[in-house]
Design a protein around this motif. Structure first.
Motif, PDB file in Angstrom:
ATOM      1  N   SER A  43      52.086  24.688  38.966  1.00  0.00           N
ATOM      2  CA  SER A  43      52.795  23.706  39.796  1.00  0.00           C
ATOM      3  C   SER A  43      53.298  24.327  41.091  1.00  0.00           C
ATOM      4  O   SER A  43      53.620  23.616  42.048  1.00  0.00           O
ATOM      5  N   LYS A  44      53.346  25.659  41.139  1.00  0.00           N
ATOM      6  CA  LYS A  44      53.746  26.379  42.355  1.00  0.00           C
ATOM      7  C   LYS A  44      52.567  27.097  43.005  1.00  0.00           C
ATOM      8  O   LYS A  44      52.746  27.941  43.874  1.00  0.00           O
ATOM      9  N   ASN A  45      51.352  26.784  42.520  1.00  0.00           N
ATOM     10  CA  ASN A  45      50.117  27.347  43.073  1.00  0.00           C
ATOM     11  C   ASN A  45      50.002  28.857  42.899  1.00  0.00           C
ATOM     12  O   ASN A  45      49.350  29.540  43.709  1.00  0.00           O
ATOM     13  N   ASP A  46      50.608  29.378  41.825  1.00  0.00           N
ATOM     14  CA  ASP A  46      50.456  30.812  41.547  1.00  0.00           C
ATOM     15  C   ASP A  46      49.001  31.212  41.361  1.00  0.00           C
ATOM     16  O   ASP A  46      48.632  32.367  41.610  1.00  0.00           O
TER      17      ASP A  46
ATOM     18  N   PHE B 193      45.771  37.234  41.448  1.00  0.00           N
ATOM     19  CA  PHE B 193      45.169  36.496  40.347  1.00  0.00           C
ATOM     20  C   PHE B 193      43.687  36.229  40.615  1.00  0.00           C
ATOM     21  O   PHE B 193      42.870  36.221  39.682  1.00  0.00           O
ATOM     22  N   LEU B 194      43.329  36.035  41.872  1.00  0.00           N
ATOM     23  CA  LEU B 194      41.930  35.802  42.227  1.00  0.00           C
ATOM     24  C   LEU B 194      41.046  36.970  41.799  1.00  0.00           C
ATOM     25  O   LEU B 194      39.880  36.774  41.433  1.00  0.00           O
ATOM     26  N   LYS B 195      41.586  38.179  41.807  1.00  0.00           N
ATOM     27  CA  LYS B 195      40.808  39.332  41.383  1.00  0.00           C
ATOM     28  C   LYS B 195      40.448  39.257  39.901  1.00  0.00           C
ATOM     29  O   LYS B 195      39.432  39.810  39.475  1.00  0.00           O
ATOM     30  N   ILE B 196      41.273  38.567  39.127  1.00  0.00           N
ATOM     31  CA  ILE B 196      41.053  38.436  37.687  1.00  0.00           C
ATOM     32  C   ILE B 196      40.270  37.170  37.370  1.00  0.00           C
ATOM     33  O   ILE B 196      39.381  37.171  36.522  1.00  0.00           O
ATOM     34  N   SER B 197      40.611  36.081  38.065  1.00  0.00           N
ATOM     35  CA  SER B 197      39.988  34.781  37.820  1.00  0.00           C
ATOM     36  C   SER B 197      39.434  34.234  39.127  1.00  0.00           C
ATOM     37  O   SER B 197      40.149  33.578  39.885  1.00  0.00           O
ATOM     38  N   PRO B 198      38.171  34.488  39.429  1.00  0.00           N
ATOM     39  CA  PRO B 198      37.604  34.106  40.735  1.00  0.00           C
ATOM     40  C   PRO B 198      37.621  32.612  41.016  1.00  0.00           C
ATOM     41  O   PRO B 198      37.526  32.204  42.176  1.00  0.00           O
ATOM     42  N   ASN B 199      37.759  31.788  39.958  1.00  0.00           N
ATOM     43  CA  ASN B 199      37.781  30.338  40.135  1.00  0.00           C
ATOM     44  C   ASN B 199      39.202  29.796  40.261  1.00  0.00           C
ATOM     45  O   ASN B 199      39.394  28.578  40.270  1.00  0.00           O
ATOM     46  N   ASN B 200      40.184  30.698  40.343  1.00  0.00           N
ATOM     47  CA  ASN B 200      41.596  30.300  40.508  1.00  0.00           C
ATOM     48  C   ASN B 200      42.070  29.357  39.401  1.00  0.00           C
ATOM     49  O   ASN B 200      42.855  28.434  39.654  1.00  0.00           O
ATOM     50  N   LYS B 201      41.617  29.566  38.188  1.00  0.00           N
ATOM     51  CA  LYS B 201      42.024  28.727  37.065  1.00  0.00           C
ATOM     52  C   LYS B 201      42.590  29.597  35.953  1.00  0.00           C
ATOM     53  O   LYS B 201      42.137  30.722  35.740  1.00  0.00           O
ATOM     54  N   ILE B 202      43.584  29.029  35.245  1.00  0.00           N
ATOM     55  CA  ILE B 202      44.033  29.684  34.020  1.00  0.00           C
ATOM     56  C   ILE B 202      43.288  29.041  32.850  1.00  0.00           C
ATOM     57  O   ILE B 202      42.811  27.899  32.976  1.00  0.00           O
ATOM     58  N   PRO B 203      43.165  29.753  31.732  1.00  0.00           N
ATOM     59  CA  PRO B 203      43.683  31.083  31.445  1.00  0.00           C
ATOM     60  C   PRO B 203      42.703  32.172  31.886  1.00  0.00           C
ATOM     61  O   PRO B 203      41.540  31.901  32.185  1.00  0.00           O
ATOM     62  N   ALA B 204      43.210  33.386  31.876  1.00  0.00           N
ATOM     63  CA  ALA B 204      42.373  34.574  32.045  1.00  0.00           C
ATOM     64  C   ALA B 204      43.017  35.683  31.234  1.00  0.00           C
ATOM     65  O   ALA B 204      44.208  35.612  30.909  1.00  0.00           O
TER      66      ALA B 204
ATOM     67  N   PHE C 158      35.478  47.831  24.085  1.00  0.00           N
ATOM     68  CA  PHE C 158      34.347  48.487  23.430  1.00  0.00           C
ATOM     69  C   PHE C 158      33.928  49.770  24.136  1.00  0.00           C
ATOM     70  O   PHE C 158      33.371  50.681  23.522  1.00  0.00           O
ATOM     71  N   ASP C 159      34.175  49.864  25.447  1.00  0.00           N
ATOM     72  CA  ASP C 159      33.746  51.058  26.190  1.00  0.00           C
ATOM     73  C   ASP C 159      34.917  51.844  26.777  1.00  0.00           C
ATOM     74  O   ASP C 159      34.720  52.770  27.568  1.00  0.00           O
ATOM     75  N   GLY C 160      36.134  51.460  26.398  1.00  0.00           N
ATOM     76  CA  GLY C 160      37.301  52.199  26.866  1.00  0.00           C
ATOM     77  C   GLY C 160      37.782  51.822  28.249  1.00  0.00           C
ATOM     78  O   GLY C 160      38.758  52.394  28.733  1.00  0.00           O
ATOM     79  N   GLN C 161      37.105  50.865  28.904  1.00  0.00           N
ATOM     80  CA  GLN C 161      37.496  50.439  30.244  1.00  0.00           C
ATOM     81  C   GLN C 161      38.053  49.016  30.183  1.00  0.00           C
ATOM     82  O   GLN C 161      37.481  48.150  29.499  1.00  0.00           O
ATOM     83  N   PRO C 162      39.154  48.737  30.865  1.00  0.00           N
ATOM     84  CA  PRO C 162      39.697  47.369  30.858  1.00  0.00           C
ATOM     85  C   PRO C 162      38.656  46.368  31.334  1.00  0.00           C
ATOM     86  O   PRO C 162      37.818  46.682  32.196  1.00  0.00           O
ATOM     87  N   ILE C 163      38.706  45.178  30.764  1.00  0.00           N
ATOM     88  CA  ILE C 163      37.779  44.126  31.173  1.00  0.00           C
ATOM     89  C   ILE C 163      38.556  42.847  31.422  1.00  0.00           C
ATOM     90  O   ILE C 163      39.426  42.469  30.631  1.00  0.00           O
ATOM     91  N   ALA C 164      38.291  42.209  32.560  1.00  0.00           N
ATOM     92  CA  ALA C 164      38.908  40.931  32.909  1.00  0.00           C
ATOM     93  C   ALA C 164      37.923  39.810  32.584  1.00  0.00           C
ATOM     94  O   ALA C 164      36.729  39.912  32.897  1.00  0.00           O
ATOM     95  N   ILE C 165      38.431  38.743  31.978  1.00  0.00           N
ATOM     96  CA  ILE C 165      37.577  37.612  31.585  1.00  0.00           C
ATOM     97  C   ILE C 165      38.277  36.323  31.977  1.00  0.00           C
ATOM     98  O   ILE C 165      39.465  36.130  31.683  1.00  0.00           O
ATOM     99  N   PHE C 166      37.539  35.431  32.642  1.00  0.00           N
ATOM    100  CA  PHE C 166      38.051  34.098  32.934  1.00  0.00           C
ATOM    101  C   PHE C 166      37.134  33.082  32.257  1.00  0.00           C
ATOM    102  O   PHE C 166      36.097  33.445  31.703  1.00  0.00           O
ATOM    103  N   GLU C 167      37.523  31.813  32.263  1.00  0.00           N
ATOM    104  CA  GLU C 167      36.895  30.700  31.561  1.00  0.00           C
ATOM    105  C   GLU C 167      37.238  30.758  30.069  1.00  0.00           C
ATOM    106  O   GLU C 167      36.871  31.693  29.356  1.00  0.00           O
ATOM    107  N   SER C 168      37.941  29.732  29.608  1.00  0.00           N
ATOM    108  CA  SER C 168      38.486  29.743  28.252  1.00  0.00           C
ATOM    109  C   SER C 168      37.419  29.868  27.177  1.00  0.00           C
ATOM    110  O   SER C 168      37.626  30.557  26.168  1.00  0.00           O
ATOM    111  N   GLY C 169      36.272  29.224  27.372  1.00  0.00           N
ATOM    112  CA  GLY C 169      35.208  29.339  26.375  1.00  0.00           C
ATOM    113  C   GLY C 169      34.678  30.754  26.263  1.00  0.00           C
ATOM    114  O   GLY C 169      34.444  31.262  25.154  1.00  0.00           O
ATOM    115  N   ALA C 170      34.493  31.410  27.402  1.00  0.00           N
ATOM    116  CA  ALA C 170      34.022  32.797  27.403  1.00  0.00           C
ATOM    117  C   ALA C 170      35.051  33.720  26.759  1.00  0.00           C
ATOM    118  O   ALA C 170      34.689  34.659  26.035  1.00  0.00           O
TER     119      ALA C 170
END
Length: 205
Positions: free
Chosen positions: A34-37, A43-54, A61-73
């Motif tokens: 509601s405040k356009n966070d 956040f764009l770096k984590i979720s390129p589509n500007n949508k929650i959740p991410a 699995f490989d010891g490196q952090p992984i960012a995922i967006f899209e709730s189904g994925a």
């Protein structure tokens, strides 16, 4: 540890439910839509589509952090990560995936449009309101038929149920009387009784 970028929407609830069901450690990062966070560059770096959740998973699995967006994925990833609620046998996995995609492609978007035109549009327009209310009722009918001989959409409880249920929480916004869909009503009540679901829905942001 998993970072959950979240707001209390149906799509946000999907992931908090999954994390609670799978008993994964997570920390919450509220994204106040509601405040356009969601449009902040960080956040764009984590979720390129500007949508929650991410999410950002730091225990991977490989010891490196992984960012995922899209709730189904995210749900599919968490299911593979834990081996829970997402079967590995192909026939059973297809059952889960087709109902997950049904939610992602229909039950979510159509109900979301229903919410918009029925409650939030600056002016009430008869044609789109009726269109999306009618499609919502059709989709509830599909769900009701599916549940006539099973407790959960893919037989066993799965990530597909975690995706579908949160969109039912606002049935009152959707001009839906659950009494018209008795199997879906029982499903809704069954989902509400799950302890992990209760914990997820109790999150306050």
């Amino acid at each position: 540890m998993i970072d959950l970028y979240y707001w209390g929407t149906p799509n946000g609830h999907k992931i908090s439910i999954a994390l609670e069901e799978m008993q994964l450690d997570y920390q919450l990062f509220p994204i106040n839509i509601s405040k356009n966070d969601q449009f902040q560059p960080e956040f764009l770096k984590i979720s390129p589509n500007n949508k929650i959740p991410a999410i950002v998973d730091h225990d991977t699995f490989d010891g490196q952090p992984i960012a995922i967006f899209e709730s189904g994925a995210i749900l599919q990833y968490l299911g593979r990560k834990t081996g829970l609620f997402y079967p590995s046998a192909e026939r059973q996995r297809i059952e889960v995936e087709q109902w997950l995609m049904w939610q992602m492609g229909g039950f979510g978007p159509m109900l979301g449009q229903n919410h918009h035109f029925s409650r939030f549009a600056p002016e009430r327009l008869a044609y789109p309101t009726k269109r999306y209310q009618d499609e919502t009722k059709r989709l509830y009918g599909v769900l009701d038929h599916r549940l006539q001989d099973r407790d959960y959409v893919a037989g066993e409880y799965s990530i597909a149920d975690m995706a579908i249920f949160p969109w039912m929480l606002r049935y009152d916004w959707q001009s839906i009387d659950l009494n018209d869909f008795p199997n879906a009503k029982l499903y809704f009540e069954r989902m509400q009784q799950r302890e992990a679901v209760k914990k997820a829905l109790a999150i306050q942001v």
